[in-house]
Scaffold this active site. Sequence first.
Site: not given
Lengths: 435, 435
Positions: A219, A247, A249, A273, A300, A323, A350, A381
Amino acid sequence: MTEVITAVEAADIRFPTSRQLDGSDALNPEPDYSAAYVTIRTSTGQAGHGLAFTVGRGNEVEVAAVRALAPLVVGLPVDEVLGDLGGFSRRLVGDSQLRWLGPAKGAIHMAAAAIVNAVWDLYGRREGKPVWELLSDLTPEQLVDLVDFRYLEDALTRDEALDILRRAEPGRAERRQRLLTEGYPAYTTSPGWLGYTDEKLVRLAKQAVADGFTQIKLKVGADPADDLRRVALARQAVGPDIRIAVDANQAWGVRQAIDWMAPLAAHDVYWIEEPTSPDDILGHAAIRRAVAPVKVATGEHCHNQVMFKQLLQAQALDVLQLDASRTAGVTENVAILLLAAKFGVPVCPHAGGVGLCEMVQHLAMFDYVAVSGTTEDRVVEYVDHLHEHFTAPVRIREGRYLAPTAPGIGAELHPASAAEHRYPDGPVWREEHPA
Amino acid sequence: MTEVITAVEAADIRFPTSRQLDGSDALNPEPDYSAAYVTIRTSTGQAGHGLAFTVGRGNEVEVAAVRALAPLVVGLPVDEVLGDLGGFSRRLVGDSQLRWLGPAKGAIHMAAAAIVNAVWDLYGRREGKPVWELLSDLTPEQLVDLVDFRYLEDALTRDEALDILRRAEPGRAERRQRLLTEGYPAYTTSPGWLGYTDEKLVRLAKQAVADGFTQIKLKVGADPADDLRRVALARQAVGPDIRIAVDANQAWGVRQAIDWMAPLAAHDVYWIEEPTSPDDILGHAAIRRAVAPVKVATGEHCHNQVMFKQLLQAQALDVLQLDASRTAGVTENVAILLLAAKFGVPVCPHAGGVGLCEMVQHLAMFDYVAVSGTTEDRVVEYVDHLHEHFTAPVRIREGRYLAPTAPGIGAELHPASAAEHRYPDGPVWREEHPA
């Protein structure tokens, strides 16, 4: 006697994951992984289970959304539902009053996902097959009948979808066999949560490699210096041959994403991501052009097939992360897999959360057997949390998902786990918030 | 004593409009216009009112979403909220757990809209100003502080937004005066509901012209022959000088929209509204290229500023139809008005429903006074339903909205109307579904 659906039950289940900072990222500092947990019951005593994943507060809204959809489902003959799952999904998503809450997005769409997946679970149990196998045994015609082409035809026609599926037909049996022996490649996000110390990150990154994973994910997006240090530490820990994805987010604007990624790219980052708003198709396209050869991954939070269609049309992503419960479940995901195949973009679902690994593996495996026909550059994942609460937890060996053999979609919780984590009255929460 | 917010109340209010087929269109055959009706109360006995509009079933989900957001609001000092309405909106929309239900879309975002608008209503009442005037009295700096630029800066920077507002500053007083004398242009959808007979359509179209409207709108998209006949009848009824817009309410795919519009264009259609999925930015752009000179209008289901940004970047629309309660209320709509001004696209707000005319007129009037500075090619939708339930109903004269003078945003229902239409226990619904 015709078997009919007699109940659509929705329970508010929450796991207090924020106590450990598992699952912490730039925009989700303290998630309590939760599920609007759906059980569909029939007049012959059969049941199907699905869930919509959330991260805590608001799970009760998701439960209310499931209950709003339930009257469209209760009373339907099971054969009629299973015989036209495309029509069933279209009626759920298209209800002339409920669609105003979306359309095809947000809480009401996730509720549709939970119900649709519960129906697929019921279907799998009836046929004695895991959902990946159930899907892989459908004919190309049956599969395209699942798809709502209304808004897709400028990118994918029914005939093109049929062609994709027919081209993959000859190899189905061989790939199915290979899947049963070899499993499906996974990557792990476990080392990289934002709340972890450097020491824990390094330890877990090394552990991931020792466990057979060839890709890990970190992350990023809270602080550029932290990101750079953590990516460098991870690269040092895993060596040059392991893929490192990052990622954000959704933490960044378009220009900020491009700027923040520049120094990270020096450590051979495989994909970035969710660099920005999940709605920003044109933004993702701009970022992708700027950060290449780092790949752009998203999906996702992509709320429906129309958004995925455009991400593909705009060449906005290299990796499509569908997702299990954000779009409307298995049925809409069949359309998304076909879109990805048409555009030649690999699907890397995801997962994580609660129950997502269990459900989403079926989609990746179906993709391998009957749609794309390959696992090249494809990974599902994996996060090692909360699987013990499920009656058919995922099985990981040497960095790969073993093909599930239990009938259904895998979303059934142990009754004791459901009872303990029921919010707000289950024992786990009574202890958290004593009256 | 600091004044604090003591309650965020949400009521489920529904009007049984499906009994008359008012409001019927291609995708909404039988709407019951409804509202998650929000009342914010303060420790000094003040109140503010807002609402999220829905079309019936599912309104209880919207109420649940408001209640999920309420704990973020209750207890806040009123001065702190009103002093930083940008920050207040960002916290509502960005809550790290609740945002999972969106992010920034669907039921949870509409709930944020209802609360944000209730807070603006409170602000207007405190200042003794209608919200259009309140907004028009803010400085350019105060206005840009409302905007969340995180995902907008690739299209609109803070400095560009400031420039737009500063350029409009010198004419504010004059335009405000003109607005108070002349009102703001409206168009009417009343003749064109899909459920109406040809005779009723012709009669209401002629009535609209007699009432001073210079634009009417017809619903289309259920049957091509019906559409052609109805548009031809309407054109014959109103003559060549009245604009006729058509509205497909998302009924078509991209190619289908282009095909169905070709014959209608012969009758000089001014705009085609919602030709396809509201999420399909690239689809709208393709349709716009194909159907010109017919204009493309969309926005009532556009769920946030990132989507509007892209519709503008992709040159996908000629007319931007913002909505009072789909995006996050007044605050996000300020950003959307600034985006539209940057791209030179006229804003013609969506209204109708219940309370939308009352709220949205404030945004159009603020746009005229302080943002775009013009009413050219700008009209606010008007539908003559349900206004009698509001304490400050819109006033229409000669096809124009008169500038409201009552403090607030206009969303307050008469207490008797709210009580009668409370679902499911109000008298109107007890009569419909007797126990």
